[in-house]
Motif scaffolding. Structure first.
Motif, PDB file in Angstrom:
ATOM      1  N   ASN A 165       0.818  -1.214   0.000  1.00 32.99           N
ATOM      2  CA  ASN A 165       0.000   0.000   0.000  1.00 32.99           C
ATOM      3  C   ASN A 165       0.855   1.269   0.000  1.00 32.99           C
ATOM      4  OD1 ASN A 165       0.792  -0.569   2.655  1.00 32.99           O
ATOM      5  ND2 ASN A 165      -0.972   0.510   3.523  1.00 32.99           N
ATOM      6  N   VAL A 166       1.997   1.255   0.672  1.00 33.64           N
ATOM      7  CA  VAL A 166       2.901   2.414   0.681  1.00 33.64           C
ATOM      8  C   VAL A 166       3.529   2.584  -0.696  1.00 33.64           C
ATOM      9  CG1 VAL A 166       4.994   3.405   1.697  1.00 33.64           C
ATOM     10  CG2 VAL A 166       3.343   2.208   3.150  1.00 33.64           C
ATOM     11  N   PHE A 167       3.930   1.479  -1.309  1.00 32.58           N
ATOM     12  CA  PHE A 167       4.491   1.530  -2.655  1.00 32.58           C
ATOM     13  C   PHE A 167       3.488   2.145  -3.626  1.00 32.58           C
ATOM     14  CE2 PHE A 167       4.823  -0.248  -6.889  1.00 32.58           C
ATOM     15  CZ  PHE A 167       6.146   0.043  -7.216  1.00 32.58           C
ATOM     16  N   LEU A 168       2.237   1.654  -3.607  1.00 33.38           N
ATOM     17  CA  LEU A 168       1.227   2.166  -4.527  1.00 33.38           C
ATOM     18  C   LEU A 168       0.921   3.632  -4.269  1.00 33.38           C
ATOM     19  CD1 LEU A 168      -1.169  -0.898  -4.719  1.00 33.38           C
ATOM     20  CD2 LEU A 168       0.393  -0.059  -6.487  1.00 33.38           C
ATOM     21  N   ASP A 169       0.871   4.035  -3.013  1.00 32.44           N
ATOM     22  CA  ASP A 169       0.648   5.455  -2.700  1.00 32.44           C
ATOM     23  C   ASP A 169       1.760   6.319  -3.267  1.00 32.44           C
ATOM     24  OD1 ASP A 169      -1.691   4.924  -1.345  1.00 32.44           O
ATOM     25  OD2 ASP A 169      -0.796   5.066   0.652  1.00 32.44           O
ATOM     26  N   ARG A 170       2.977   5.813  -3.255  1.00 27.72           N
ATOM     27  CA  ARG A 170       4.132   6.593  -3.713  1.00 27.72           C
ATOM     28  C   ARG A 170       4.283   6.592  -5.233  1.00 27.72           C
ATOM     29  NH1 ARG A 170       9.912   5.507  -1.044  1.00 27.72           N
ATOM     30  NH2 ARG A 170       8.664   6.030   0.770  1.00 27.72           N
ATOM     31  N   TYR A 171       4.045   5.447  -5.886  1.00 27.35           N
ATOM     32  CA  TYR A 171       4.385   5.312  -7.306  1.00 27.35           C
ATOM     33  C   TYR A 171       3.207   5.180  -8.265  1.00 27.35           C
ATOM     34  CZ  TYR A 171       9.090   4.767  -5.588  1.00 27.35           C
ATOM     35  OH  TYR A 171      10.289   4.992  -4.972  1.00 27.35           O
ATOM     36  N   ASP A 172       2.011   4.914  -7.791  1.00 25.88           N
ATOM     37  CA  ASP A 172       0.870   4.763  -8.681  1.00 25.88           C
ATOM     38  C   ASP A 172       0.425   6.133  -9.187  1.00 25.88           C
ATOM     39  OD1 ASP A 172      -1.262   3.509 -10.038  1.00 25.88           O
ATOM     40  OD2 ASP A 172      -2.605   3.910  -8.369  1.00 25.88           O
ATOM     41  N   SER A 173       0.008   6.197 -10.456  1.00 26.85           N
ATOM     42  CA  SER A 173      -0.426   7.459 -11.052  1.00 26.85           C
ATOM     43  C   SER A 173      -1.824   7.862 -10.605  1.00 26.85           C
ATOM     44  CB  SER A 173      -0.420   7.338 -12.578  1.00 26.85           C
ATOM     45  OG  SER A 173       0.876   7.079 -13.034  1.00 26.85           O
ATOM     46  N   GLY A 174      -2.496   7.003  -9.897  1.00 23.62           N
ATOM     47  CA  GLY A 174      -3.826   7.341  -9.406  1.00 23.62           C
ATOM     48  C   GLY A 174      -4.928   6.790 -10.288  1.00 23.62           C
ATOM     49  N   PRO A 175      -6.171   6.975  -9.868  1.00 28.90           N
ATOM     50  CA  PRO A 175      -7.303   6.376 -10.568  1.00 28.90           C
ATOM     51  C   PRO A 175      -7.469   6.876 -12.005  1.00 28.90           C
ATOM     52  CG  PRO A 175      -8.042   7.809  -8.798  1.00 28.90           C
ATOM     53  CD  PRO A 175      -6.557   7.695  -8.681  1.00 28.90           C
ATOM     54  N   ALA A 176      -6.987   8.068 -12.318  1.00 29.94           N
ATOM     55  CA  ALA A 176      -7.121   8.584 -13.686  1.00 29.94           C
ATOM     56  C   ALA A 176      -6.277   7.783 -14.665  1.00 29.94           C
ATOM     57  CB  ALA A 176      -6.725  10.045 -13.731  1.00 29.94           C
ATOM     58  N   HIS A 177      -5.246   7.093 -14.178  1.00 31.62           N
ATOM     59  CA  HIS A 177      -4.335   6.364 -15.060  1.00 31.62           C
ATOM     60  C   HIS A 177      -4.321   4.868 -14.774  1.00 31.62           C
ATOM     61  CE1 HIS A 177      -2.840  10.204 -16.389  1.00 31.62           C
ATOM     62  NE2 HIS A 177      -2.712  10.549 -15.145  1.00 31.62           N
ATOM     63  N   THR A 178      -5.229   4.397 -13.950  1.00 28.41           N
ATOM     64  CA  THR A 178      -5.204   2.999 -13.527  1.00 28.41           C
ATOM     65  C   THR A 178      -6.565   2.376 -13.703  1.00 28.41           C
ATOM     66  OG1 THR A 178      -3.559   3.583 -11.854  1.00 28.41           O
ATOM     67  CG2 THR A 178      -4.673   1.476 -11.594  1.00 28.41           C
ATOM     68  N   GLN A 179      -6.587   1.169 -14.232  1.00 23.12           N
ATOM     69  CA  GLN A 179      -7.816   0.407 -14.321  1.00 23.12           C
ATOM     70  C   GLN A 179      -7.641  -0.823 -13.460  1.00 23.12           C
ATOM     71  OE1 GLN A 179      -9.029  -0.686 -18.237  1.00 23.12           O
ATOM     72  NE2 GLN A 179     -10.667  -2.005 -17.520  1.00 23.12           N
ATOM     73  N   ILE A 180      -8.517  -1.016 -12.484  1.00 26.00           N
ATOM     74  CA  ILE A 180      -8.427  -2.129 -11.566  1.00 26.00           C
ATOM     75  C   ILE A 180      -9.539  -3.119 -11.881  1.00 26.00           C
ATOM     76  CG2 ILE A 180      -8.529  -2.841  -9.142  1.00 26.00           C
ATOM     77  CD1 ILE A 180      -7.493  -0.003  -8.468  1.00 26.00           C
ATOM     78  N   SER A 181      -9.173  -4.365 -12.136  1.00 18.56           N
ATOM     79  CA  SER A 181     -10.155  -5.413 -12.412  1.00 18.56           C
ATOM     80  C   SER A 181     -10.363  -6.250 -11.174  1.00 18.56           C
ATOM     81  CB  SER A 181      -9.667  -6.307 -13.555  1.00 18.56           C
ATOM     82  OG  SER A 181      -9.469  -5.558 -14.716  1.00 18.56           O
TER      83      SER A 181
END
Length: 81
Positions: free
Chosen positions: A64-80
């Motif tokens: 969760n810390v990794f994703l908070d730091r490096y994920d571009s956020g919901p505008a750039h991510t599609q979660i299945s």
């Protein structure tokens, strides 16, 4: 973007030109970072299942810390699910 190039330098040049054009059209800023990834030696056919990008991180962080730091956020991510 997927480019057919004879060298890494040519691929980066194509990516830089494409990003500059895309930025102009969308009134966006281009950051000074281009990554290139070799897919094949040229004799392989690109198709379903062909890996076009992969990046590994060796960080001692909970997911969760990794994703908070490096994920571009919901505008750039599609979660299945």
């Amino acid at each position: 973007m997927l480019f057919r190039a004879r060298s890494l330098d040519e691929a980066i040049e194509l990516a830089e030109r494409e990003s500059a054009e895309y930025a102009r059209e969308g009134d966006l800023e281009v950051l000074d970072m281009v990554q290139a990834y070799r897919i094949s030696g040229g004799d392989e056919v690109m198709g379903a299942g062909t890996e076009v990008f992969s990046k590994l991180h060796a960080l001692d962080l909970p997911a969760n810390v990794f994703l908070d730091r490096y994920d571009s956020g919901p505008a750039h991510t599609q979660i299945s699910e």
